[in-house]
Motif scaffolding. Sequence first.
Motif, PDB file in Angstrom:
ATOM      1  N   ALA A  24       0.813  -1.222   0.000  1.00 12.70           N
ATOM      2  CA  ALA A  24       0.000   0.000   0.000  1.00 12.70           C
ATOM      3  C   ALA A  24       0.846   1.273   0.000  1.00 12.70           C
ATOM      4  CB  ALA A  24      -0.943  -0.002   1.194  1.00 12.70           C
ATOM      5  N   THR A  25       2.149   1.149   0.220  1.00 10.44           N
ATOM      6  CA  THR A  25       3.025   2.332   0.196  1.00 10.44           C
ATOM      7  C   THR A  25       3.518   2.651  -1.213  1.00 10.44           C
ATOM      8  OG1 THR A  25       5.096   1.118   0.646  1.00 10.44           O
ATOM      9  CG2 THR A  25       3.803   1.851   2.570  1.00 10.44           C
ATOM     10  N   TRP A  26       3.234   1.788  -2.172  1.00  8.11           N
ATOM     11  CA  TRP A  26       3.754   1.918  -3.538  1.00  8.11           C
ATOM     12  C   TRP A  26       2.709   2.429  -4.519  1.00  8.11           C
ATOM     13  CZ3 TRP A  26       8.698   1.242  -5.110  1.00  8.11           C
ATOM     14  CH2 TRP A  26       9.574   0.634  -4.209  1.00  8.11           C
ATOM     15  N   ALA A  27       3.157   3.237  -5.484  1.00 10.31           N
ATOM     16  CA  ALA A  27       2.332   3.615  -6.635  1.00 10.31           C
ATOM     17  C   ALA A  27       2.219   2.399  -7.552  1.00 10.31           C
ATOM     18  CB  ALA A  27       2.966   4.782  -7.381  1.00 10.31           C
ATOM     19  N   GLU A  28       1.114   2.299  -8.277  1.00 11.20           N
ATOM     20  CA  GLU A  28       0.907   1.170  -9.201  1.00 11.20           C
ATOM     21  C   GLU A  28       2.038   1.055 -10.217  1.00 11.20           C
ATOM     22  OE1 GLU A  28      -1.337  -1.300  -9.157  1.00 11.20           O
ATOM     23  OE2 GLU A  28      -2.275  -0.457  -7.368  1.00 11.20           O
ATOM     24  N   LYS A  42      16.222  -4.494 -10.669  1.00  9.68           N
ATOM     25  CA  LYS A  42      15.229  -3.430 -10.837  1.00  9.68           C
ATOM     26  C   LYS A  42      13.889  -4.074 -11.171  1.00  9.68           C
ATOM     27  CE  LYS A  42      14.393   0.626 -13.756  1.00  9.68           C
ATOM     28  NZ  LYS A  42      14.972   1.460 -14.832  1.00  9.68           N
ATOM     29  N   ILE A  43      12.872  -3.707 -10.404  1.00  3.20           N
ATOM     30  CA  ILE A  43      11.544  -4.287 -10.581  1.00  3.20           C
ATOM     31  C   ILE A  43      10.560  -3.159 -10.848  1.00  3.20           C
ATOM     32  CG2 ILE A  43       9.757  -5.716  -9.537  1.00  3.20           C
ATOM     33  CD1 ILE A  43      12.105  -6.551  -7.545  1.00  3.20           C
ATOM     34  N   THR A  44       9.727  -3.346 -11.850  1.00  5.79           N
ATOM     35  CA  THR A  44       8.753  -2.330 -12.245  1.00  5.79           C
ATOM     36  C   THR A  44       7.337  -2.848 -12.044  1.00  5.79           C
ATOM     37  OG1 THR A  44      10.321  -1.486 -13.875  1.00  5.79           O
ATOM     38  CG2 THR A  44       8.028  -0.854 -14.161  1.00  5.79           C
ATOM     39  N   GLY A  45       6.491  -1.992 -11.482  1.00  4.63           N
ATOM     40  CA  GLY A  45       5.088  -2.331 -11.264  1.00  4.63           C
ATOM     41  C   GLY A  45       4.855  -2.834  -9.853  1.00  4.63           C
ATOM     42  N   ASN A  47       2.626  -4.761  -8.432  1.00  5.24           N
ATOM     43  CA  ASN A  47       2.394  -6.193  -8.241  1.00  5.24           C
ATOM     44  C   ASN A  47       3.695  -6.981  -8.288  1.00  5.24           C
ATOM     45  OD1 ASN A  47      -0.357  -5.822  -7.911  1.00  5.24           O
ATOM     46  ND2 ASN A  47      -0.814  -6.197 -10.058  1.00  5.24           N
ATOM     47  N   ASN A  48       4.559  -6.673  -9.242  1.00  2.00           N
ATOM     48  CA  ASN A  48       5.849  -7.359  -9.353  1.00  2.00           C
ATOM     49  C   ASN A  48       6.741  -7.057  -8.150  1.00  2.00           C
ATOM     50  OD1 ASN A  48       5.135  -8.409 -11.874  1.00  2.00           O
ATOM     51  ND2 ASN A  48       5.969  -6.648 -12.950  1.00  2.00           N
ATOM     52  N   ILE A  49       6.690  -5.817  -7.679  1.00  5.53           N
ATOM     53  CA  ILE A  49       7.488  -5.409  -6.521  1.00  5.53           C
ATOM     54  C   ILE A  49       7.054  -6.205  -5.284  1.00  5.53           C
ATOM     55  CG2 ILE A  49       7.893  -3.486  -4.926  1.00  5.53           C
ATOM     56  CD1 ILE A  49       7.745  -1.634  -7.455  1.00  5.53           C
ATOM     57  N   VAL A  50       5.759  -6.319  -5.067  1.00  3.48           N
ATOM     58  CA  VAL A  50       5.253  -7.044  -3.893  1.00  3.48           C
ATOM     59  C   VAL A  50       5.610  -8.526  -3.974  1.00  3.48           C
ATOM     60  CG1 VAL A  50       3.179  -7.725  -2.617  1.00  3.48           C
ATOM     61  CG2 VAL A  50       3.443  -5.363  -3.393  1.00  3.48           C
ATOM     62  N   VAL A  51       5.502  -9.131  -5.149  1.00  8.89           N
ATOM     63  CA  VAL A  51       5.874 -10.543  -5.309  1.00  8.89           C
ATOM     64  C   VAL A  51       7.352 -10.734  -4.959  1.00  8.89           C
ATOM     65  CG1 VAL A  51       6.227 -12.373  -7.026  1.00  8.89           C
ATOM     66  CG2 VAL A  51       4.057 -11.132  -6.955  1.00  8.89           C
ATOM     67  N   ALA A  52       8.214  -9.864  -5.461  1.00  9.21           N
ATOM     68  CA  ALA A  52       9.650  -9.967  -5.177  1.00  9.21           C
ATOM     69  C   ALA A  52       9.932  -9.758  -3.694  1.00  9.21           C
ATOM     70  CB  ALA A  52      10.425  -8.948  -6.017  1.00  9.21           C
ATOM     71  N   TRP A  53       9.228  -8.812  -3.073  1.00 13.78           N
ATOM     72  CA  TRP A  53       9.422  -8.543  -1.647  1.00 13.78           C
ATOM     73  C   TRP A  53       9.036  -9.755  -0.805  1.00 13.78           C
ATOM     74  CZ3 TRP A  53       6.054  -7.891   2.607  1.00 13.78           C
ATOM     75  CH2 TRP A  53       6.644  -7.340   3.744  1.00 13.78           C
ATOM     76  N   LYS A  54       7.904 -10.372  -1.143  1.00 11.33           N
ATOM     77  CA  LYS A  54       7.475 -11.564  -0.400  1.00 11.33           C
ATOM     78  C   LYS A  54       8.544 -12.652  -0.461  1.00 11.33           C
ATOM     79  CE  LYS A  54       2.447 -11.204  -0.946  1.00 11.33           C
ATOM     80  NZ  LYS A  54       1.279 -11.828  -1.609  1.00 11.33           N
TER      81      LYS A  54
END
Length: 128
Positions: A24-28, A42-45, A47-54
């Motif tokens: 929720a802290t990230w822009a789409e 480098k991760i863009t988007g 949804n992709n950022i959250v998947v990588a973070w998990k």
Amino acid sequence: MAIRELLEAYSDAVCNVDADAWGATWAEDGVWELPDYPEIGKITGKNNIVVAWKAAMAGYPGIIFVATPGSIIVTGDTASSRSYTSEVFNDKDGVTNRHRGRYEDVLVKRAGKWLFKNRRFKNIHKEP
């Protein structure tokens, strides 16, 4: 203050391993850059950022993550900021690690809410 609150919400979500709150802290259209971690890069988007973070968080059980703002410059509905991080966690072998780093950020205000548009992380110090 709203940008400081965003930074604190990000930190709290890390400590609680709360992917929904962290996301929720990230822009789409956010971009997360971790050049010191080429396996992530480098991760863009959002949804992709959250998947990588998990996936990354699986390696940091019981992490304590604190971020301190160094600078915040607001220009209308955009801002730039710099913050310094301190992380303490046990690795898979039970060794306590202390890492310090710096984020260079670009933020956007959308629908009255500040979000991270681009976060670029750099390691400053690692202590196993």
